[in-house]
Structures are given as structure tokens and as C-alpha cells.
Design a protein around this motif. Structure first.
Motif, PDB file in Angstrom:
ATOM      1  N   ASN A  65     -10.038 -16.069   9.836  1.00  0.00           N
ATOM      2  CA  ASN A  65     -11.473 -15.842   9.087  1.00  0.00           C
ATOM      3  C   ASN A  65     -12.679 -15.034   9.927  1.00  0.00           C
ATOM      4  OD1 ASN A  65     -12.335 -17.726  10.937  1.00  0.00           O
ATOM      5  ND2 ASN A  65     -12.719 -19.393   9.378  1.00  0.00           N
ATOM      6  N   GLU A  66     -12.379 -14.566  10.936  1.00  0.00           N
ATOM      7  CA  GLU A  66     -13.126 -13.557  11.728  1.00  0.00           C
ATOM      8  C   GLU A  66     -12.544 -12.067  11.635  1.00  0.00           C
ATOM      9  OE1 GLU A  66     -14.991 -16.673  14.918  1.00  0.00           O
ATOM     10  OE2 GLU A  66     -13.367 -15.277  15.568  1.00  0.00           O
ATOM     11  N   ILE A  67     -11.764 -11.939  10.554  1.00  0.00           N
ATOM     12  CA  ILE A  67     -11.064 -10.804  10.328  1.00  0.00           C
ATOM     13  C   ILE A  67     -11.383 -10.218   9.118  1.00  0.00           C
ATOM     14  CG2 ILE A  67      -9.204  -9.282  10.513  1.00  0.00           C
ATOM     15  CD1 ILE A  67      -7.745 -11.442  12.488  1.00  0.00           C
ATOM     16  N   ALA A  68     -11.766  -8.955   8.877  1.00  0.00           N
ATOM     17  CA  ALA A  68     -12.025  -8.642   7.107  1.00  0.00           C
ATOM     18  C   ALA A  68     -11.239  -7.306   7.372  1.00  0.00           C
ATOM     19  CB  ALA A  68     -13.346  -8.469   7.032  1.00  0.00           C
ATOM     20  N   LEU A  69     -10.852  -6.751   6.121  1.00  0.00           N
ATOM     21  CA  LEU A  69     -10.612  -5.560   5.899  1.00  0.00           C
ATOM     22  C   LEU A  69     -11.320  -4.913   4.901  1.00  0.00           C
ATOM     23  CD1 LEU A  69      -7.601  -6.357   7.203  1.00  0.00           C
ATOM     24  CD2 LEU A  69      -6.665  -4.557   5.511  1.00  0.00           C
ATOM     25  N   SER A  70     -11.856  -3.575   5.427  1.00  0.00           N
ATOM     26  CA  SER A  70     -13.036  -2.949   4.508  1.00  0.00           C
ATOM     27  C   SER A  70     -12.387  -1.354   4.548  1.00  0.00           C
ATOM     28  CB  SER A  70     -14.332  -2.725   5.154  1.00  0.00           C
ATOM     29  OG  SER A  70     -14.341  -2.319   6.363  1.00  0.00           O
ATOM     30  N   LYS A  71     -13.109  -0.521   3.822  1.00  0.00           N
ATOM     31  CA  LYS A  71     -12.565   0.774   3.759  1.00  0.00           C
ATOM     32  C   LYS A  71     -13.525   1.985   4.356  1.00  0.00           C
ATOM     33  CE  LYS A  71      -9.999   0.030  -0.436  1.00  0.00           C
ATOM     34  NZ  LYS A  71     -10.152   0.276  -1.946  1.00  0.00           N
ATOM     35  N   ASP A  72     -13.187   2.809   5.083  1.00  0.00           N
ATOM     36  CA  ASP A  72     -13.957   3.744   5.718  1.00  0.00           C
ATOM     37  C   ASP A  72     -14.448   4.741   4.322  1.00  0.00           C
ATOM     38  OD1 ASP A  72     -11.968   5.828   5.035  1.00  0.00           O
ATOM     39  OD2 ASP A  72     -11.460   6.118   7.155  1.00  0.00           O
ATOM     40  N   SER A  73     -15.614   5.507   4.728  1.00  0.00           N
ATOM     41  CA  SER A  73     -16.023   6.640   3.691  1.00  0.00           C
ATOM     42  C   SER A  73     -14.859   7.420   2.979  1.00  0.00           C
ATOM     43  CB  SER A  73     -17.139   7.326   4.402  1.00  0.00           C
ATOM     44  OG  SER A  73     -16.179   8.335   5.486  1.00  0.00           O
ATOM     45  N   ASN A  74     -13.735   7.480   3.587  1.00  0.00           N
ATOM     46  CA  ASN A  74     -12.758   7.992   2.595  1.00  0.00           C
ATOM     47  C   ASN A  74     -11.611   7.164   1.988  1.00  0.00           C
ATOM     48  OD1 ASN A  74     -13.457  10.864   3.757  1.00  0.00           O
ATOM     49  ND2 ASN A  74     -12.505  10.138   5.599  1.00  0.00           N
ATOM     50  N   GLY A  75     -11.893   5.798   2.156  1.00  0.00           N
ATOM     51  CA  GLY A  75     -11.259   4.807   1.242  1.00  0.00           C
ATOM     52  C   GLY A  75     -10.143   4.466   2.056  1.00  0.00           C
ATOM     53  N   VAL A  98      -4.291   0.411  10.308  1.00  0.00           N
ATOM     54  CA  VAL A  98      -3.881  -0.587   9.426  1.00  0.00           C
ATOM     55  C   VAL A  98      -3.533   0.308   8.117  1.00  0.00           C
ATOM     56  CG1 VAL A  98      -6.004  -1.236   8.450  1.00  0.00           C
ATOM     57  CG2 VAL A  98      -3.790  -2.503   8.142  1.00  0.00           C
ATOM     58  N   SER A  99      -2.436   0.030   7.689  1.00  0.00           N
ATOM     59  CA  SER A  99      -2.001   0.440   6.307  1.00  0.00           C
ATOM     60  C   SER A  99      -1.469  -0.850   5.215  1.00  0.00           C
ATOM     61  CB  SER A  99      -0.876   1.381   6.103  1.00  0.00           C
ATOM     62  OG  SER A  99      -0.576   1.895   4.873  1.00  0.00           O
ATOM     63  N   ILE A 100      -2.175  -0.917   4.061  1.00  0.00           N
ATOM     64  CA  ILE A 100      -2.011  -1.927   3.394  1.00  0.00           C
ATOM     65  C   ILE A 100      -1.329  -1.462   1.902  1.00  0.00           C
ATOM     66  CG2 ILE A 100      -3.248  -3.815   4.317  1.00  0.00           C
ATOM     67  CD1 ILE A 100      -5.403  -3.253   2.234  1.00  0.00           C
ATOM     68  N   SER A 101      -0.573  -2.247   1.272  1.00  0.00           N
ATOM     69  CA  SER A 101      -0.117  -1.968  -0.411  1.00  0.00           C
ATOM     70  C   SER A 101       0.054  -3.181  -0.860  1.00  0.00           C
ATOM     71  CB  SER A 101       1.058  -0.910   0.003  1.00  0.00           C
ATOM     72  OG  SER A 101       1.489  -0.635  -1.279  1.00  0.00           O
ATOM     73  N   HIS A 102       0.155  -3.188  -2.242  1.00  0.00           N
ATOM     74  CA  HIS A 102       0.709  -4.274  -3.029  1.00  0.00           C
ATOM     75  C   HIS A 102       1.067  -3.640  -4.254  1.00  0.00           C
ATOM     76  CE1 HIS A 102      -3.232  -4.033  -5.032  1.00  0.00           C
ATOM     77  NE2 HIS A 102      -3.685  -4.069  -3.864  1.00  0.00           N
TER      78      HIS A 102
END
Length: 116
Positions: A65-75, A98-102
Motif C-alpha cells: 500500500n506504499e506503492i502506486a502506479l501512475s503514468k508519466d506525461s507520455n502515458g 514497469v510494463s503492465i497490460s490487461h
């Protein structure tokens, strides 16, 4: 120099069922900024947290809960660290990619940890 790599798959329906059964689980696994995200996004973020733990080789360094994923200015997805997790990881001086997908039933993540 690459320090470690990690990958993980997460069943979206299985995570949804676990969160329904145990409401407090969301607070243990996700940063508060992630709580309102749809289940497929939560599953991808859970996979990313598992993948970074594998890449580092020591999950005790991390509080989920001290880790979050966000997006940089390019997504592009990127990790944000908070609290004790941020202190521990900042001390290592590594870079985290990191790379994520669903898609339909599965969410996936791949993490590369590099020495600066």
C-alpha cells in the motif's frame, strides 16, 4: 546494469472475489490513490507489485500500500513509492521500469530493476 527482472500474471476475477470476501484487503494491497480504479487496473497494479518484489528478490523491502502506479506525461506507467518503502528503495539507488497490460481475464506486469 540490470539487477533483476520480475514478471507476474493476475487473474482479474480471482482478485475481484478476494476483494469482495475481504474488504480490508484493498487497503493492504493498494495505495489510497488506486482504490477507485476498475478491477482490471487493480489487477495489473497487483501484478506489478508482485513483479517488483520478484525483481528485487526481497519482498520485505515493500509495503504494497506504499506503492502506486501512475503514468508519466507520455502515458508510460511508472512506480511511485511512499513511506518506509520509498526510504528503503531510495537507499538502493535503483531505477525501476514497469510494463503492465490487461485483457479479458488476465492482467500482467513485467519489471526491470537497473543499477544507476
Amino acid at each position: 546494469m540490470i539487477v533483476g527482472v520480475g514478471t507476474d500474471l493476475c487473474s482479474i476475477s480471482r482478485l475481484s472475489e478476494a476483494l469482495s470476501r475481504t474488504p480490508a484487503l484493498k487497503e493492504r494491497l493498494f495505495h489510497f490513490s488506486e482504490h477507485s480504479l476498475p478491477i482490471n487496473s487493480l489487477a495489473a497494479r497487483f501484478a506489478a507489485k508482485e513483479a517488483i518484489a520478484k525483481a528485487l528478490g526481497d519482498p520485505r523491502l515493500l509495503n504494497w500500500n506504499e506503492i502506486a502506479l501512475s503514468k508519466d506525461s507520455n502515458g508510460k506507467p511508472e512506480f511511485e513509492f511512499f513511506g518506509a518503502t520509498k526510504e528503503r528503495l531510495d537507499a538502493l539507488g535503483y531505477r525501476y521500469l514497469v510494463s503492465i497490460s490487461h485483457e479479458q481475464e488476465l492482467a500482467s506486469a513485467f519489471v526491470v530493476v537497473e543499477a544507476s
